[in-house]
Design a protein around this motif. Structure first.
Motif, PDB file in Angstrom:
ATOM      1  N   HIS A   1      37.986  -3.746  26.615  1.00 31.22           N
ATOM      2  CA  HIS A   1      39.280  -3.094  26.799  1.00 31.22           C
ATOM      3  C   HIS A   1      40.362  -4.162  26.803  1.00 31.22           C
ATOM      4  O   HIS A   1      40.909  -4.542  27.818  1.00 31.22           O
TER       5      HIS A   1
ATOM      6  N   THR B   1      42.548  -1.706  22.462  1.00 27.10           N
ATOM      7  CA  THR B   1      43.507  -0.713  22.936  1.00 27.10           C
ATOM      8  C   THR B   1      44.318  -0.148  21.780  1.00 27.10           C
ATOM      9  O   THR B   1      44.468   1.069  21.647  1.00 27.10           O
TER      10      THR B   1
ATOM     11  N   GLU C   1      44.106   3.597  20.156  1.00 29.07           N
ATOM     12  CA  GLU C   1      45.323   4.408  20.043  1.00 29.07           C
ATOM     13  C   GLU C   1      45.469   4.954  18.621  1.00 29.07           C
ATOM     14  O   GLU C   1      45.798   6.118  18.418  1.00 29.07           O
TER      15      GLU C   1
ATOM     16  N   TYR D   1      34.984  -0.917  29.793  1.00 29.63           N
ATOM     17  CA  TYR D   1      35.564  -2.082  30.457  1.00 29.63           C
ATOM     18  C   TYR D   1      34.724  -2.446  31.666  1.00 29.63           C
ATOM     19  O   TYR D   1      33.987  -1.627  32.182  1.00 29.63           O
TER      20      TYR D   1
ATOM     21  N   LYS E   1      45.278  -4.997  31.915  1.00 33.45           N
ATOM     22  CA  LYS E   1      44.416  -3.916  31.440  1.00 33.45           C
ATOM     23  C   LYS E   1      44.843  -2.568  32.010  1.00 33.45           C
ATOM     24  O   LYS E   1      44.633  -1.530  31.385  1.00 33.45           O
TER      25      LYS E   1
ATOM     26  N   TYR F   1      47.320  -1.353  29.612  1.00 32.94           N
ATOM     27  CA  TYR F   1      46.630  -0.842  28.426  1.00 32.94           C
ATOM     28  C   TYR F   1      46.044   0.543  28.709  1.00 32.94           C
ATOM     29  O   TYR F   1      46.067   1.418  27.844  1.00 32.94           O
ATOM     30  N   ALA F   2      45.522   0.742  29.910  1.00 30.74           N
ATOM     31  CA  ALA F   2      44.948   2.035  30.275  1.00 30.74           C
ATOM     32  C   ALA F   2      46.018   3.121  30.252  1.00 30.74           C
ATOM     33  O   ALA F   2      45.754   4.254  29.834  1.00 30.74           O
TER      34      ALA F   2
ATOM     35  N   LEU G   1      46.556   4.533  26.876  1.00 34.76           N
ATOM     36  CA  LEU G   1      45.484   5.378  26.357  1.00 34.76           C
ATOM     37  C   LEU G   1      45.321   6.705  27.101  1.00 34.76           C
ATOM     38  O   LEU G   1      44.458   7.497  26.737  1.00 34.76           O
TER      39      LEU G   1
END
Length: 53
Positions: A8, A13, A17, A29, A36, A39-40, A43
């Motif tokens: 991840h 990422t 997407e 992950y 991160k 990044y989460a 998503l």
């Protein structure tokens, strides 16, 4: 089609997407750090995040 992305990070990422617009995507992950977590948030609703232990 279904995809499993291992890791991840930055590349996975953005790949998740992109792929999530037409496919089912899962991203793994091991731990969450502040980067991160951002990044989460990108998503959310697009890909499923799976924690590996």
């Amino acid at each position: 089609m279904r995809y499993l992305l291992v890791g991840h990070g930055f590349i996975s990422t953005h790949l998740a997407e992109y792929l999530s617009s037409r496919h089912e995507v899962k991203v793994t992950y091991r731990n969450m750090n502040p980067v991160k977590e951002e990044y989460a948030h990108l998503l959310e609703g697009k890909a499923e995040l799976i924690e590996l232990r």
